[in-house]
Scaffold this motif. Structure first.
Motif, short mmCIF file in Angstrom:
data_model
loop_
_atom_site.label_atom_id
_atom_site.label_comp_id
_atom_site.label_asym_id
_atom_site.label_seq_id
_atom_site.Cartn_x
_atom_site.Cartn_y
_atom_site.Cartn_z
N GLN A 140 83.08 42.18 60.99
CA GLN A 140 82.79 43.36 60.16
C GLN A 140 81.28 43.50 60.04
O GLN A 140 80.59 42.58 59.62
N SER A 141 80.75 44.65 60.44
CA SER A 141 79.32 44.90 60.29
C SER A 141 79.05 45.64 58.99
O SER A 141 79.93 46.27 58.41
N PHE A 142 77.82 45.56 58.50
CA PHE A 142 77.43 46.32 57.32
C PHE A 142 75.92 46.60 57.39
O PHE A 142 75.15 45.81 57.91
N ALA A 143 75.53 47.75 56.88
CA ALA A 143 74.14 48.17 56.93
C ALA A 143 73.29 47.36 55.97
O ALA A 143 73.73 47.00 54.87
N VAL A 144 72.05 47.06 56.38
CA VAL A 144 71.11 46.34 55.53
C VAL A 144 69.78 47.09 55.51
O VAL A 144 69.44 47.78 56.48
N PRO A 145 68.99 46.96 54.44
CA PRO A 145 67.70 47.63 54.36
C PRO A 145 66.59 46.77 54.98
O PRO A 145 66.24 45.71 54.46
N HIS A 146 66.06 47.21 56.09
CA HIS A 146 64.97 46.51 56.78
C HIS A 146 64.22 47.53 57.62
O HIS A 146 64.78 48.59 57.95
N PHE B 242 79.06 49.82 68.61
CA PHE B 242 79.84 50.00 67.38
C PHE B 242 78.95 50.70 66.36
O PHE B 242 77.74 50.54 66.34
N GLU B 243 79.56 51.49 65.50
CA GLU B 243 78.83 52.18 64.45
C GLU B 243 78.51 51.20 63.32
O GLU B 243 79.30 50.30 63.01
N SER B 244 77.35 51.37 62.70
CA SER B 244 77.00 50.55 61.54
C SER B 244 78.07 50.69 60.47
O SER B 244 78.45 51.79 60.10
N GLY B 245 78.58 49.56 60.00
CA GLY B 245 79.66 49.56 59.02
C GLY B 245 81.04 49.40 59.62
O GLY B 245 82.02 49.19 58.90
N LEU C 21 76.35 47.31 48.59
CA LEU C 21 77.17 47.18 49.80
C LEU C 21 77.12 45.76 50.34
O LEU C 21 78.16 45.19 50.71
N ILE C 22 75.94 45.17 50.37
CA ILE C 22 75.81 43.78 50.85
C ILE C 22 76.63 42.85 49.98
O ILE C 22 77.37 41.99 50.48
N LEU C 23 76.52 42.99 48.67
CA LEU C 23 77.30 42.15 47.76
C LEU C 23 78.79 42.32 48.00
O LEU C 23 79.55 41.34 48.06
N ALA D 25 63.75 48.38 60.50
CA ALA D 25 64.24 48.49 61.88
C ALA D 25 65.06 49.76 61.96
O ALA D 25 65.34 50.41 60.95
N VAL D 26 65.47 50.13 63.19
CA VAL D 26 66.07 51.44 63.35
C VAL D 26 67.49 51.52 62.77
O VAL D 26 67.87 52.53 62.18
N GLU D 27 68.29 50.47 62.90
CA GLU D 27 69.68 50.50 62.42
C GLU D 27 70.18 49.06 62.22
O GLU D 27 71.15 48.64 62.85
N PRO D 28 69.54 48.30 61.33
CA PRO D 28 69.87 46.88 61.17
C PRO D 28 71.21 46.67 60.48
O PRO D 28 71.62 47.47 59.63
N VAL D 29 71.89 45.58 60.85
CA VAL D 29 73.18 45.26 60.27
C VAL D 29 73.29 43.76 60.01
O VAL D 29 72.57 42.95 60.60
N GLY D 30 74.18 43.41 59.11
CA GLY D 30 74.64 42.04 58.94
C GLY D 30 76.08 41.96 59.39
O GLY D 30 76.70 42.98 59.75
N PHE D 31 76.66 40.75 59.37
CA PHE D 31 78.04 40.57 59.84
C PHE D 31 78.81 39.64 58.91
O PHE D 31 78.25 38.71 58.32
N VAL D 32 80.11 39.90 58.82
CA VAL D 32 81.05 38.95 58.23
C VAL D 32 82.10 38.64 59.29
O VAL D 32 82.69 39.56 59.88
#
Length: 265
Positions: free
Chosen positions: A126-132, A112-115, A161-163, A134-141
């Motif tokens: 739902q994925s979302f990009a996070v700053p870390h 899946f694409e980030s976001g 975006l995270i908020l 790593a090559v393409e880190p994400v968080g999830f809801v």
């Protein structure tokens, strides 16, 4: 095709458990809508299986493994685990490429694409990009009917975006990696490592996490599990107290490295 569920909770409920969290390895299980997902596999395969079974989770009942990023403390047990399990692995393209190249070559991959968001039966992810770093880190809801759960692992700072993505979740797993004073006083880590940890692509401090909680609390956040606590530069009492000081009505606990934190509904 999704594997058959075993001993899952009623489909209208949502719950999660942190199997372990820290620099030694991170993993959690999320259940809702008849779906059971492992998020990250940073413990050894044996620890993952043992802790899932001890928590009432048959590993064979997993419908998938979601990866936040490719660092070893989030994927360490994946190669061995995937030799025994039929569940697919969900990851962004760059994360999947690096993890595959590291030897995880028996897994079935769902890219899946980030976001991007996707549905698994009645569970929305739902994925979302996070700053870390790593090559393409994400968080999830995760959302199911009126219930929602956010998962924000390794993150250097909180973006707009995270908020936006986490606003409205009722429960949240979020890292609180270090206390500023303890990190500054730490004698084990060189200055360069401290700089990486506290950088905008490193990890969240207790104070940064508390500020995030204060932003999210008015939109319905009621339960928080703090994770990825540094053994040397943080402690559960300090982390929880810092977060509670920002919003006392929220239920807060700290995930541990060496044992599960118990189910949260």
């Amino acid at each position: 095709m999704l594997p058959a569920t075993r001993s899952l909770l009623p489909a209208f409920l949502m719950r999660f458990i942190v199997l372990g969290s820290g620099s030694g390895g991170n993993a959690a299980v999320v259940e809702a809508g008849g779906i059971r997902l492992l998020v990250d596999a940073g413990l050894s395969a044996k620890q993952l299986v043992d802790r899932m079974k001890a928590s009432g989770v048959d590993p064979a009942s997993l419908h998938g493994v979601l990866l936040t990023h490719e660092h070893g403390d989030h994927v360490r047990g994946l190669r061995v685990l995937m030799k025994a399990l039929p569940a697919p692995v969900y990851a962004t393209p760059s994360t999947a490429r690096i993890v595959r190249d590291s030897g995880v070559d028996t897994a079935s991959w769902k890219i899946f694409e980030s976001g991007a968001g996707f549905q698994l039966n009645g569970l929305s992810v739902q994925s979302f990009a996070v700053p870390h770093d790593a090559v393409e880190p994400v968080g999830f809801v995760f959302r199911h009917e009126e219930r929602s759960f956010g998962l924000l692992s390794d993150t250097g700072h909180v973006t707009k975006l995270i908020l936006d993505r986490l606003r409205g979740v009722s429960a949240l797993f979020v890292e609180a990696n270090y206390d500023d004073a303890l990190l500054e006083a730490d004698m084990k880590r060189p200055w360069s490592t401290k700089q990486r940890i506290s950088s905008r692509h490193g990890h969240l401090s207790n104070a940064q996490t508390a500020a995030l909680i204060a932003e999210l609390a008015p939109s319905g956040l009621r339960r928080v599990v703090l994770g990825h606590l540094s053994r040397d530069c943080n402690c559960p009492v300090t982390a929880a107290a810092t977060v509670r000081a920002s919003f006392a009505e929220i239920e807060v606990c700290c995930a541990e490295q060496d044992k599960t934190c118990g189910w949260w509904d």
